[in-house]
Write a protein that holds these residues in place. Structure first.
Motif, PDB file in Angstrom:
ATOM      1  N   PHE A 193     -19.427  -6.350  23.042  1.00 20.26           N
ATOM      2  CA  PHE A 193     -20.225  -7.547  23.250  1.00 20.26           C
ATOM      3  C   PHE A 193     -20.557  -7.750  21.653  1.00 20.26           C
ATOM      4  CE2 PHE A 193     -21.579  -5.634  27.154  1.00 20.26           C
ATOM      5  CZ  PHE A 193     -21.314  -6.498  27.957  1.00 20.26           C
ATOM      6  N   TRP A 194     -20.800  -9.171  21.377  1.00 17.45           N
ATOM      7  CA  TRP A 194     -21.212  -9.539  20.012  1.00 17.45           C
ATOM      8  C   TRP A 194     -22.622  -9.203  19.690  1.00 17.45           C
ATOM      9  CZ3 TRP A 194     -16.700 -11.213  18.305  1.00 17.45           C
ATOM     10  CH2 TRP A 194     -15.852 -12.065  18.670  1.00 17.45           C
ATOM     11  N   VAL A 195     -22.782  -8.782  18.275  1.00 13.56           N
ATOM     12  CA  VAL A 195     -23.983  -9.024  17.840  1.00 13.56           C
ATOM     13  C   VAL A 195     -23.547  -9.434  16.219  1.00 13.56           C
ATOM     14  CG1 VAL A 195     -24.832  -7.019  19.252  1.00 13.56           C
ATOM     15  CG2 VAL A 195     -23.844  -6.377  17.062  1.00 13.56           C
ATOM     16  N   SER A 196     -24.889  -9.775  15.661  1.00 15.03           N
ATOM     17  CA  SER A 196     -24.636 -10.092  14.183  1.00 15.03           C
ATOM     18  C   SER A 196     -24.873  -8.808  13.270  1.00 15.03           C
ATOM     19  CB  SER A 196     -25.725 -11.208  13.715  1.00 15.03           C
ATOM     20  OG  SER A 196     -27.071 -10.496  14.184  1.00 15.03           O
ATOM     21  N   ASP A 197     -25.425  -7.959  13.636  1.00 21.53           N
ATOM     22  CA  ASP A 197     -25.655  -6.698  12.826  1.00 21.53           C
ATOM     23  C   ASP A 197     -25.461  -5.555  13.756  1.00 21.53           C
ATOM     24  OD1 ASP A 197     -26.930  -4.586  11.344  1.00 21.53           O
ATOM     25  OD2 ASP A 197     -28.200  -5.864  10.419  1.00 21.53           O
ATOM     26  N   VAL A 198     -24.468  -4.735  13.654  1.00 27.74           N
ATOM     27  CA  VAL A 198     -24.194  -3.561  14.427  1.00 27.74           C
ATOM     28  C   VAL A 198     -25.050  -2.348  14.164  1.00 27.74           C
ATOM     29  CG1 VAL A 198     -22.123  -1.809  14.786  1.00 27.74           C
ATOM     30  CG2 VAL A 198     -21.725  -4.276  14.749  1.00 27.74           C
ATOM     31  N   ASP A 199     -25.381  -2.164  12.995  1.00 30.00           N
ATOM     32  CA  ASP A 199     -26.153  -1.192  12.698  1.00 30.00           C
ATOM     33  C   ASP A 199     -27.847  -1.256  13.241  1.00 30.00           C
ATOM     34  OD1 ASP A 199     -25.144   0.528  10.124  1.00 30.00           O
ATOM     35  OD2 ASP A 199     -24.171  -1.554  10.391  1.00 30.00           O
ATOM     36  N   ARG A 228     -24.535   4.121  24.593  1.00 27.16           N
ATOM     37  CA  ARG A 228     -24.825   4.147  25.846  1.00 27.16           C
ATOM     38  C   ARG A 228     -26.078   3.810  26.033  1.00 27.16           C
ATOM     39  NH1 ARG A 228     -21.122   7.005  29.275  1.00 27.16           N
ATOM     40  NH2 ARG A 228     -19.764   8.371  27.930  1.00 27.16           N
ATOM     41  N   ASP A 229     -26.213   3.190  27.542  1.00 30.14           N
ATOM     42  CA  ASP A 229     -27.893   2.793  27.624  1.00 30.14           C
ATOM     43  C   ASP A 229     -28.655   3.938  28.255  1.00 30.14           C
ATOM     44  OD1 ASP A 229     -27.258   3.111  30.507  1.00 30.14           O
ATOM     45  OD2 ASP A 229     -27.057   0.651  30.477  1.00 30.14           O
ATOM     46  N   PRO A 230     -29.858   3.753  28.573  1.00 32.72           N
ATOM     47  CA  PRO A 230     -30.531   4.973  28.972  1.00 32.72           C
ATOM     48  C   PRO A 230     -30.106   5.593  30.281  1.00 32.72           C
ATOM     49  CG  PRO A 230     -31.792   3.422  28.362  1.00 32.72           C
ATOM     50  CD  PRO A 230     -30.628   2.745  28.207  1.00 32.72           C
ATOM     51  N   ASP A 231     -29.347   4.744  31.124  1.00 31.67           N
ATOM     52  CA  ASP A 231     -28.908   5.306  32.434  1.00 31.67           C
ATOM     53  C   ASP A 231     -27.540   5.799  32.269  1.00 31.67           C
ATOM     54  OD1 ASP A 231     -30.964   4.898  34.141  1.00 31.67           O
ATOM     55  OD2 ASP A 231     -30.318   2.922  34.481  1.00 31.67           O
ATOM     56  N   GLY A 232     -26.880   5.797  31.099  1.00 32.37           N
ATOM     57  CA  GLY A 232     -25.416   6.418  30.693  1.00 32.37           C
ATOM     58  C   GLY A 232     -24.470   5.557  30.480  1.00 32.37           C
ATOM     59  N   ALA A 233     -24.746   4.186  31.059  1.00 29.09           N
ATOM     60  CA  ALA A 233     -23.436   3.079  30.904  1.00 29.09           C
ATOM     61  C   ALA A 233     -23.164   2.949  29.551  1.00 29.09           C
ATOM     62  CB  ALA A 233     -23.841   1.764  31.549  1.00 29.09           C
ATOM     63  N   LEU A 234     -21.675   3.240  29.412  1.00 34.65           N
ATOM     64  CA  LEU A 234     -21.017   2.981  27.975  1.00 34.65           C
ATOM     65  C   LEU A 234     -20.690   1.497  27.777  1.00 34.65           C
ATOM     66  CD1 LEU A 234     -19.632   4.623  25.666  1.00 34.65           C
ATOM     67  CD2 LEU A 234     -17.662   4.367  26.988  1.00 34.65           C
ATOM     68  N   PHE A 235     -20.913   1.101  26.502  1.00 34.17           N
ATOM     69  CA  PHE A 235     -20.644  -0.333  26.025  1.00 34.17           C
ATOM     70  C   PHE A 235     -20.457  -0.126  24.637  1.00 34.17           C
ATOM     71  CE2 PHE A 235     -25.148  -0.058  25.532  1.00 34.17           C
ATOM     72  CZ  PHE A 235     -25.569  -0.939  24.593  1.00 34.17           C
ATOM     73  N   ALA A 236     -19.911  -1.346  23.883  1.00 33.80           N
ATOM     74  CA  ALA A 236     -19.804  -1.308  22.644  1.00 33.80           C
ATOM     75  C   ALA A 236     -20.016  -2.515  21.959  1.00 33.80           C
ATOM     76  CB  ALA A 236     -17.959  -1.065  22.270  1.00 33.80           C
ATOM     77  N   VAL A 237     -20.616  -2.696  20.705  1.00 35.48           N
ATOM     78  CA  VAL A 237     -21.041  -3.774  20.157  1.00 35.48           C
ATOM     79  C   VAL A 237     -20.032  -3.976  18.819  1.00 35.48           C
ATOM     80  CG1 VAL A 237     -23.145  -3.648  20.763  1.00 35.48           C
ATOM     81  CG2 VAL A 237     -22.754  -2.493  18.811  1.00 35.48           C
ATOM     82  N   THR A 238     -19.896  -5.227  18.497  1.00 36.83           N
ATOM     83  CA  THR A 238     -18.909  -5.464  17.305  1.00 36.83           C
ATOM     84  C   THR A 238     -19.564  -6.596  16.556  1.00 36.83           C
ATOM     85  OG1 THR A 238     -16.740  -6.179  16.669  1.00 36.83           O
ATOM     86  CG2 THR A 238     -17.588  -6.978  18.711  1.00 36.83           C
ATOM     87  N   SER A 239     -19.483  -6.783  15.354  1.00 30.83           N
ATOM     88  CA  SER A 239     -19.807  -7.982  14.472  1.00 30.83           C
ATOM     89  C   SER A 239     -18.593  -8.888  13.974  1.00 30.83           C
ATOM     90  CB  SER A 239     -20.575  -7.609  13.191  1.00 30.83           C
ATOM     91  OG  SER A 239     -19.663  -6.773  12.428  1.00 30.83           O
ATOM     92  N   GLY A 240     -17.432  -8.776  14.652  1.00 34.58           N
ATOM     93  CA  GLY A 240     -16.311  -9.546  14.636  1.00 34.58           C
ATOM     94  C   GLY A 240     -16.521 -10.925  14.918  1.00 34.58           C
ATOM     95  N   GLN A 241     -16.028 -11.860  14.311  1.00 31.88           N
ATOM     96  CA  GLN A 241     -16.270 -13.421  14.326  1.00 31.88           C
ATOM     97  C   GLN A 241     -15.532 -13.823  15.777  1.00 31.88           C
ATOM     98  OE1 GLN A 241     -18.502 -15.007  12.770  1.00 31.88           O
ATOM     99  NE2 GLN A 241     -18.929 -12.956  12.152  1.00 31.88           N
ATOM    100  N   ALA A 242     -16.344 -14.679  16.585  1.00 32.87           N
ATOM    101  CA  ALA A 242     -15.485 -15.231  17.894  1.00 32.87           C
ATOM    102  C   ALA A 242     -14.656 -16.538  17.185  1.00 32.87           C
ATOM    103  CB  ALA A 242     -16.446 -15.847  18.644  1.00 32.87           C
TER     104      ALA A 242
END
Length: 242
Positions: A193-199, A228-242
């Motif tokens: 998923f997109w985010v402006s600031d990964v850190d 991972r969210d509190p229930d363990g679901a794995l996801f990733a974030v990136t600041s790459g541009q759309a």
């Protein structure tokens, strides 16, 4: 798929800045909005459906029954459905290597493609054999068939790339994980998923009860981290541009 809709919304709202609206699929389903535009769905039916809390990539198909039949013909598994869901029909399946995915027969928002500003940033399949996976998914969804409104496939740096209208919508990569016992590296689809600031997103995830699996680190398409969210679901974030 989540256990607690309110708690899950709070977590992803703090990490990804999402807001939410209701869904025609029922009170246990919400649509996540990024800058007011739909980006994902959260469904609090994991316990009742007997499935783990997880993010799942869904692929659009004109006929869910045909896709389900193709899956079974190739020795893979249809776990749930196809079932009526909202304005369409949905199903959950696993490929021959065990990676879980979904498919959807129904309307799709115009212009909604992976990599666009109002959609997940990327989908990556980490599996044992990327070429075998490409053949499997290609046969299910008519990738590289030349039919109208279908994806094309190319190969770059030992990765199979799936493209729609010239834009990469999925990457399939393999090698080195066949015997790995770590559940973080078993065959699976990863959703970015997109985010402006990964850190900042990684810090917010930890504050919200989640964990950092890897990163933050600079990657080819921008800075990224696996969480991972509190229930363990794995996801990733990136600041790459759309």
């Amino acid at each position: 798929m989540a256990r607690d809709l309110d708690a899950t919304q709070d977590f992803y709202g703090s990490v990804l800045g999402w807001t939410y609206r209701g869904s025609s699929a029922g009170a246990d389903v919400s649509v996540a909005l990024a800058d007011g535009r739909p980006v994902a769905g959260i469904n609090a039916l994991a316990p009742s459906m007997g499935v783990p809390v997880a993010w799942t990539a869904y692929f659009s198909a004109p006929n869910a029954d045909i896709v389900a039949a193709r899956i079974r013909e190739r020795g893979a598994t249809v776990g749930v459905g196809p079932l009526a869901f909202g304005a369409g029909r949905a199903a959950l399946a696993s490929d021959p290597a065990g990676a879980v995915f979904g498919f959807w027969e129904g309307p799709v928002q115009a212009g909604w493609r992976v990599g666009a500003a109002n959609a997940p940033a990327a989908l990556e399949l980490h599996t044992r054999d990327a070429f075998a996976a490409a053949v499997f998914y290609g046969e299910l969804f008519d990738w590289a068939s030349g039919l109208p409104d279908t994806c094309t496939v190319s190969y770059e740096h030992e990765t199979v790339l799936v493209l729609a209208e010239g834009r990469t919508v999925a990457s399939l990569m393999g090698g080195g994980i066949e015997a790995a016992p770590d559940p973080q590296v078993r065959p699976r689809w990863h959703v970015f998923f997109w985010v402006s600031d990964v850190d900042a997103a990684a810090r917010a995830a930890v504050r919200g009860g989640g964990t950092v699996v890897s990163g933050p680190q600079d990657a080819r398409a921008g800075r990224a981290a696996s969480l991972r969210d509190p229930d363990g679901a794995l996801f990733a974030v990136t600041s790459g541009q759309a």
